[in-house]
Write a protein that holds these residues in place. Structure first.
Motif, PDB file in Angstrom:
ATOM      1  N   PHE A 142      57.156  -9.224 141.511  1.00 54.88           N
ATOM      2  CA  PHE A 142      57.745  -9.772 140.288  1.00 54.88           C
ATOM      3  C   PHE A 142      57.433 -11.261 140.120  1.00 54.88           C
ATOM      4  CE2 PHE A 142      60.546  -6.077 140.954  1.00 54.88           C
ATOM      5  CZ  PHE A 142      60.480  -5.471 139.706  1.00 54.88           C
ATOM      6  N   VAL A 143      56.404 -11.763 140.822  1.00 53.48           N
ATOM      7  CA  VAL A 143      56.019 -13.163 140.667  1.00 53.48           C
ATOM      8  C   VAL A 143      54.526 -13.346 140.438  1.00 53.48           C
ATOM      9  CG1 VAL A 143      57.964 -14.126 141.958  1.00 53.48           C
ATOM     10  CG2 VAL A 143      55.886 -13.463 143.179  1.00 53.48           C
ATOM     11  N   PHE A 178      65.537 -10.584 135.729  1.00 52.32           N
ATOM     12  CA  PHE A 178      65.940  -9.254 135.300  1.00 52.32           C
ATOM     13  C   PHE A 178      66.942  -9.371 134.152  1.00 52.32           C
ATOM     14  CE2 PHE A 178      69.111  -5.861 135.572  1.00 52.32           C
ATOM     15  CZ  PHE A 178      68.305  -4.736 135.507  1.00 52.32           C
ATOM     16  N   PRO A 179      66.793  -8.564 133.079  1.00 51.31           N
ATOM     17  CA  PRO A 179      65.892  -7.413 132.915  1.00 51.31           C
ATOM     18  C   PRO A 179      64.669  -7.684 132.033  1.00 51.31           C
ATOM     19  CG  PRO A 179      67.641  -7.244 131.313  1.00 51.31           C
ATOM     20  CD  PRO A 179      67.860  -8.553 132.046  1.00 51.31           C
ATOM     21  N   ALA A 180      64.114  -8.884 132.096  1.00 54.62           N
ATOM     22  CA  ALA A 180      63.022  -9.256 131.195  1.00 54.62           C
ATOM     23  C   ALA A 180      61.861  -8.276 131.262  1.00 54.62           C
ATOM     24  CB  ALA A 180      62.530 -10.666 131.527  1.00 54.62           C
ATOM     25  N   TYR A 276      63.519 -12.755 140.836  1.00 53.12           N
ATOM     26  CA  TYR A 276      63.668 -11.928 139.645  1.00 53.12           C
ATOM     27  C   TYR A 276      64.984 -11.171 139.631  1.00 53.12           C
ATOM     28  CZ  TYR A 276      62.808  -8.383 136.112  1.00 53.12           C
ATOM     29  OH  TYR A 276      62.924  -7.564 135.019  1.00 53.12           O
ATOM     30  N   LEU A 277      65.414 -10.649 140.776  1.00 51.70           N
ATOM     31  CA  LEU A 277      66.618  -9.819 140.831  1.00 51.70           C
ATOM     32  C   LEU A 277      67.832 -10.547 141.405  1.00 51.70           C
ATOM     33  CD1 LEU A 277      65.092  -6.389 141.882  1.00 51.70           C
ATOM     34  CD2 LEU A 277      66.259  -6.905 139.738  1.00 51.70           C
ATOM     35  N   ASP A 278      67.808 -11.872 141.432  1.00 53.30           N
ATOM     36  CA  ASP A 278      68.912 -12.637 142.017  1.00 53.30           C
ATOM     37  C   ASP A 278      70.268 -12.271 141.418  1.00 53.30           C
ATOM     38  OD1 ASP A 278      67.369 -13.958 143.812  1.00 53.30           O
ATOM     39  OD2 ASP A 278      67.609 -15.947 142.913  1.00 53.30           O
TER      40      ASP A 278
END
Length: 368
Positions: A142-143, A178-180, A276-278
């Motif tokens: 996700f990066v 998230f949730p982009a 992304y999911l922090d």
């Protein structure tokens, strides 16, 4: 429940670059003399014997030895833009032999307001696939991986199936959270539904893209979008990547000592950028679909691809078993001795066998 957050997702991108970079074909020939390699191929590393399976192909064993002993791909860079460039260079290394093996055309196209790469076979789309399409969601924790790992994942299936593959350049961390990515996938999917029946659409991805594929099904369900015909969750599961025995065993078996343990979810040292999911809860099925029985029961036919030395092997197998228990058609394929992201290297016969299974799965499930 194997909820993973910031650190594990960054580790995926790091691990992908370390264990899934291309190896020159010459390395598949005679083994160089190395006192760390025993006569039977066992590797002696930091006082630990690391055996290689007789069920792994000769080139697979040579590649694995190279990865374990030489660790040729360095360490991630702290600057995200520099790290993306580094990762893209690794992916371009994959693409060179892959494009020689699989002839395709690549075109940038904006779909539903999202930039995509549309990959089509050089010979043209086959008549039977003229009204079918695959959507690819790339890996990279996700990066990273946008428009690079995406092509590595799209080229083989486009060529083998003679089908159009649309790879989505979704938003990633640290700029987005998230949730982009799910929103971007839904925007592309909604637009493609104007042209294709849902029963003629398949979605797949590797690593972060595998998890995003699962998240997309949950997102579609929550937003009244129909299921696609089938999905491929590769190098991932419906709940992330880590958990179970493979998380403990994969480190020593791929030469990454010390063993992964309670610190597995910690971010790499010095990396404090947003993940992304922090902000996502581990019991939120939009982030971790395995958290909901109802979401699991609504999954379309699903294909899992992994390797026995990959840290996601156990979580993928667990997801497969959960889907099967819920009555969902699920297929699970694991390759002996293979590691996270092995399918990025088209020079391995294990990878090419995996492509054939992917192609057969989608060809079977996309309605005629």
């Amino acid at each position: 429940m194997q909820g993973q957050k910031t650190g594990t997702l960054r580790l995926i991108g790091i691990a992908a670059s370390m264990v899934a970079a291309s190896l020159p074909a010459a390395a598949f020939g005679e083994e160089p003399e190395d006192d760390r390699i025993a006569a039977d191929g066992t590797i002696r590393l930091d006082g630990v014997n690391v055996p290689l399976s007789q069920f792994t192909s000769p080139e697979g064993r040579a590649y694995l030895r190279h990865l374990i002993l030489n660790k040729p791909f360095g360490t991630p860079l702290p600057d995200i833009e520099a790290e993306r460039v580094r990762q893209d260079e690794i992916m371009h290394g994959f693409l060179k032999p892959m494009r020689e093996r699989y002839a395709v055309a690549v075109a940038e196209e904006e779909i539903g307001g999202i930039v995509t790469d549309v990959v089509t076979p050089a010979e043209g789309i086959s008549p039977e696939n003229a009204d079918r399409v695959l959507i690819n969601l790339h890996g990279g924790g996700f990066v990273t991986g946008g428009r690079s790992a995406s092509l590595v994942e799209s080229v083989p299936l486009a060529a083998l199936m003679k089908i159009k593959v649309v790879s989505v350049d979704y938003r990633m961390a640290p700029e987005h959270a998230f949730p982009a990515a799910s929103e971007d996938v839904a925007a592309v999917y909604r637009e493609l539904l104007k042209q294709y029946e849902p029963s003629r659409i398949g979605i797949y991805g590797c690593s972060a893209g595998g998890l995003l594929t699962a998240q997309s099904i949950a997102w579609f369900r929550a937003n009244d979008l129909p299921n696609p015909a089938a999905v491929g969750v590769f190098c991932a599961s419906l709940s992330g990547y880590f958990g179970g025995e493979s998380t403990v065993l994969s480190g020593p078996l791929t030469g990454n000592l010390p063993r992964l343990s309670d610190s597995v979810a910690a971010p790499p040292a010095g990396d404090d950028s947003p993940g992304y999911l922090d902000a996502a809860s581990t019991d939120d099925p939009l982030a971790y679909p395995l958290a909901s029985r109802e979401v699991v029961a609504d999954f379309p036919p699903t294909l899992f691809i992994t390797g026995t030395r990959s840290f996601e092997f156990s979580s993928a197998l667990n997801s497969h078993n959960r889907l099967a228990s819920a009555g969902v058609e699920s297929r699970f394929h694991g390759w002996e001795g293979m590691f996270h992201g092995f399918i990025y290297n088209s020079e391995l016969r294990e990878s090419r066998a995996a492509y054939d299974i992917m192609a057969d799965f989608f060809q079977t499930h996309l309605a005629e």
